[in-house]
Design a protein around this motif. Structure first.
Motif, PDB file in Angstrom:
ATOM      1  N   GLU A 237      32.491  39.918  42.812  1.00 53.36           N
ATOM      2  CA  GLU A 237      32.862  40.086  41.405  1.00 53.36           C
ATOM      3  C   GLU A 237      33.974  41.122  41.263  1.00 53.36           C
ATOM      4  N   GLY A 238      33.877  42.227  42.029  1.00 54.79           N
ATOM      5  CA  GLY A 238      34.902  43.263  41.971  1.00 54.79           C
ATOM      6  C   GLY A 238      36.252  42.756  42.456  1.00 54.79           C
ATOM      7  N   GLU A 239      36.253  41.927  43.501  1.00 53.89           N
ATOM      8  CA  GLU A 239      37.507  41.377  44.013  1.00 53.89           C
ATOM      9  C   GLU A 239      38.149  40.423  43.015  1.00 53.89           C
ATOM     10  N   VAL A 240      37.331  39.623  42.333  1.00 53.81           N
ATOM     11  CA  VAL A 240      37.863  38.720  41.310  1.00 53.81           C
ATOM     12  C   VAL A 240      38.462  39.522  40.162  1.00 53.81           C
ATOM     13  N   PHE A 241      37.746  40.558  39.732  1.00 54.35           N
ATOM     14  CA  PHE A 241      38.243  41.411  38.651  1.00 54.35           C
ATOM     15  C   PHE A 241      39.558  42.065  39.058  1.00 54.35           C
ATOM     16  N   SER A 242      39.623  42.578  40.274  1.00 53.76           N
ATOM     17  CA  SER A 242      40.842  43.247  40.751  1.00 53.76           C
ATOM     18  C   SER A 242      42.008  42.280  40.822  1.00 53.76           C
ATOM     19  N   ALA A 243      41.747  41.027  41.261  1.00 53.34           N
ATOM     20  CA  ALA A 243      42.821  40.041  41.383  1.00 53.34           C
ATOM     21  C   ALA A 243      43.419  39.693  40.024  1.00 53.34           C
ATOM     22  N   TYR A 244      42.571  39.617  39.019  1.00 53.05           N
ATOM     23  CA  TYR A 244      43.053  39.244  37.690  1.00 53.05           C
ATOM     24  C   TYR A 244      43.579  40.431  36.886  1.00 53.05           C
TER      25      TYR A 244
ATOM     26  N   THR B 228      45.205  43.241  37.995  1.00 56.67           N
ATOM     27  CA  THR B 228      46.206  44.045  38.681  1.00 56.67           C
ATOM     28  C   THR B 228      47.551  43.358  38.601  1.00 56.67           C
ATOM     29  N   ASP B 229      48.575  44.092  38.195  1.00 60.19           N
ATOM     30  CA  ASP B 229      49.924  43.528  38.120  1.00 60.19           C
ATOM     31  C   ASP B 229      50.411  43.213  39.532  1.00 60.19           C
ATOM     32  N   ALA B 230      50.760  41.949  39.780  1.00 60.90           N
ATOM     33  CA  ALA B 230      51.151  41.520  41.117  1.00 60.90           C
ATOM     34  C   ALA B 230      52.444  42.180  41.578  1.00 60.90           C
ATOM     35  N   ASP B 231      53.314  42.567  40.642  1.00 58.99           N
ATOM     36  CA  ASP B 231      54.606  43.150  41.010  1.00 58.99           C
ATOM     37  C   ASP B 231      54.525  44.668  41.197  1.00 58.99           C
ATOM     38  N   THR B 232      53.795  45.346  40.313  1.00 59.81           N
ATOM     39  CA  THR B 232      53.780  46.815  40.342  1.00 59.81           C
ATOM     40  C   THR B 232      52.512  47.398  40.947  1.00 59.81           C
ATOM     41  N   GLY B 233      51.436  46.581  40.986  1.00 62.94           N
ATOM     42  CA  GLY B 233      50.164  47.109  41.463  1.00 62.94           C
ATOM     43  C   GLY B 233      49.412  47.901  40.418  1.00 62.94           C
ATOM     44  N   GLU B 234      49.970  48.017  39.226  1.00 60.95           N
ATOM     45  CA  GLU B 234      49.324  48.758  38.144  1.00 60.95           C
ATOM     46  C   GLU B 234      48.168  47.957  37.553  1.00 60.95           C
ATOM     47  N   PRO B 235      47.114  48.633  37.086  1.00 54.17           N
ATOM     48  CA  PRO B 235      45.988  47.909  36.492  1.00 54.17           C
ATOM     49  C   PRO B 235      46.366  47.288  35.151  1.00 54.17           C
ATOM     50  N   LEU B 236      45.756  46.160  34.873  1.00 55.38           N
ATOM     51  CA  LEU B 236      45.938  45.462  33.602  1.00 55.38           C
ATOM     52  C   LEU B 236      44.619  45.445  32.853  1.00 55.38           C
ATOM     53  N   SER B 237      44.698  45.349  31.547  1.00 61.57           N
ATOM     54  CA  SER B 237      43.478  45.307  30.741  1.00 61.57           C
ATOM     55  C   SER B 237      42.753  43.979  30.958  1.00 61.57           C
ATOM     56  N   PRO B 238      41.432  44.007  31.028  1.00 63.40           N
ATOM     57  CA  PRO B 238      40.679  42.747  31.157  1.00 63.40           C
ATOM     58  C   PRO B 238      40.945  41.843  29.954  1.00 63.40           C
ATOM     59  N   GLU B 239      40.925  40.558  30.193  1.00 63.06           N
ATOM     60  CA  GLU B 239      41.149  39.601  29.112  1.00 63.06           C
ATOM     61  C   GLU B 239      39.903  39.510  28.247  1.00 63.06           C
ATOM     62  N   PRO B 240      40.033  39.632  26.929  1.00 62.20           N
ATOM     63  CA  PRO B 240      38.856  39.557  26.053  1.00 62.20           C
ATOM     64  C   PRO B 240      38.166  38.194  26.161  1.00 62.20           C
ATOM     65  N   GLY B 241      36.840  38.210  26.067  1.00 61.75           N
ATOM     66  CA  GLY B 241      36.091  36.961  26.080  1.00 61.75           C
ATOM     67  C   GLY B 241      36.049  36.269  27.427  1.00 61.75           C
ATOM     68  N   VAL B 242      36.219  37.025  28.502  1.00 61.89           N
ATOM     69  CA  VAL B 242      36.229  36.458  29.852  1.00 61.89           C
ATOM     70  C   VAL B 242      35.249  37.206  30.733  1.00 61.89           C
ATOM     71  N   GLU B 243      34.482  36.471  31.520  1.00 57.99           N
ATOM     72  CA  GLU B 243      33.571  37.067  32.487  1.00 57.99           C
ATOM     73  C   GLU B 243      34.140  36.872  33.889  1.00 57.99           C
ATOM     74  N   TYR B 244      34.243  37.972  34.639  1.00 63.81           N
ATOM     75  CA  TYR B 244      34.747  37.927  36.010  1.00 63.81           C
ATOM     76  C   TYR B 244      33.554  37.843  36.941  1.00 63.81           C
ATOM     77  N   ARG B 245      33.428  36.740  37.649  1.00 60.30           N
ATOM     78  CA  ARG B 245      32.255  36.495  38.476  1.00 60.30           C
ATOM     79  C   ARG B 245      32.657  36.270  39.932  1.00 60.30           C
ATOM     80  N   ALA B 246      31.693  36.495  40.817  1.00 62.00           N
ATOM     81  CA  ALA B 246      31.929  36.226  42.239  1.00 62.00           C
ATOM     82  C   ALA B 246      32.067  34.723  42.460  1.00 62.00           C
ATOM     83  N   GLY B 247      32.763  34.367  43.499  1.00 63.03           N
ATOM     84  CA  GLY B 247      32.801  32.966  43.880  1.00 63.03           C
ATOM     85  C   GLY B 247      31.429  32.534  44.373  1.00 63.03           C
ATOM     86  N   PHE B 248      31.087  31.270  44.185  1.00 61.36           N
ATOM     87  CA  PHE B 248      29.779  30.794  44.628  1.00 61.36           C
ATOM     88  C   PHE B 248      29.923  30.051  45.963  1.00 61.36           C
TER      89      PHE B 248
END
Length: 311
Positions: free
Chosen positions: A271-278, A280-300
């Protein structure tokens, strides 16, 4: 004389009626003949075409307005119209190979007909150019990606250890993975993205499917082939890469899942890796705000075996 004087107007009226009938029939036939419009989507391509004397447009914005008017006119006549992406470099190569003068409307017309049958093209359904141009460019990118992936797979040859065709085995493996992923996914509308690094570029494939009743929905055949081909490249090259899945369903938050590609299998991300992937800015590496109304879950777990590569 009386007979002659009265027959002339009657003859002219008859011919006039025949001409009107012929024009009406031609208009009806015109609706049966599809049209293709070649579109110079960006300023750079438009500028490249201005080197030809017979290409008489001076301003790209004016050109686009005229294209929009032409498309609307054809639609008003009931003519089915396809819009094709016109590439000046490919046009010049086509004319050289075919021995055509590129500085003629006939040559441009012949090239447009050719790309409509095998190049990037979309049907005009009344959409604005602001919607049509991105759709056309996306179609071109998808087609180029699919062609690159299939060519790469075809050129890999046979495995030195087992003798199997590497590309074919990877494609079959990728097809199996996609089926397992869709079988294991929850109900809802699914948006999948596969990203694979290749030698020349980052390959991306997108797939949409619905599973409203818990059963796998119908796949778009072209999207499915593109997705499997790109995933197969990652499997065949044993490269890094991954797949993300976004599921949308009524009255629930969107769910995001992710996997990384490792030795021919999709390994679930945490779950943490999915959250980090979504987030984190791919160009700068800076954190981005989570998207409202979205659940970040582990892959099954997809229940895949370990025979993911051709070895």
């Amino acid at each position: 004389m009386a007979h002659t004087e009265h027959s002339r107007p009657a003859g002219r009226a008859e011919r006039s009626g025949q001409e009107r009938t012929a024009r009406t029939m031609r208009r009806r036939l015109r609706r049966e003949v599809p049209s293709t419009v070649g579109l110079l989507a960006d300023e750079r391509d438009f500028t490249a075409m201005r080197c030809y004397r017979t290409f008489t447009f001076d301003d790209h914005a004016t050109y686009l307005r005229q294209i929009d008017g032409l498309l609307r006119s054809l639609a008003a006549q009931g003519v089915h119209t396809t819009v094709a992406l016109f590439d000046p470099e490919e046009f010049a190569e086509y004319c050289e190979d075919a021995g055509l003068d590129p500085d003629t409307a006939v040559s441009r017309s012949r090239f447009t007909a050719r790309i409509a049958s095998g190049g990037a093209a979309v049907a005009y359904t009344g959409q604005s150019l602001d919607s049509l141009v991105p759709l056309l460019i996306n179609t071109a990118v998808r087609k180029a990606t699919w062609e690159y992936a299939t060519t790469l797979l075809a050129d890999l040859g046979a495995c030195a250890d087992c003798g199997l065709d590497i590309g074919r085995a990877a494609f079959e493996r990728a097809s199996h993975i996609l089926v397992r992923l869709l079988e294991a996914a929850e109900r809802g509308t699914h948006h999948l993205v596969c990203s694979i690094p290749a030698a020349d570029e980052q390959l991306l494939a997108v797939l949409h499917t619905d599973r409203p009743d818990g059963e796998p929905g119908q796949l778009d055949s072209s999207e499915g082939a593109e997705f499997v081909s790109v995933l197969a490249v990652g499997i065949a090259l044993e490269s890094s890469g991954g797949v993300v899945l976004r599921t949308t369903a009524p009255d629930t938050p969107d769910r995001l899942h992710g996997w990384r590609l490792h030795r021919g299998s999709l390994v679930p991300l945490t779950e943490g890796e999915v959250f980090s992937a979504y987030c984190t800015d791919a160009d700068t590496g800076e954190p981005l705000s989570p998207e409202p109304g979205v659940e970040y879950r582990a892959g099954f777990d997809l229940g895949l075996d370990d025979t993911g590569t051709h070895h």
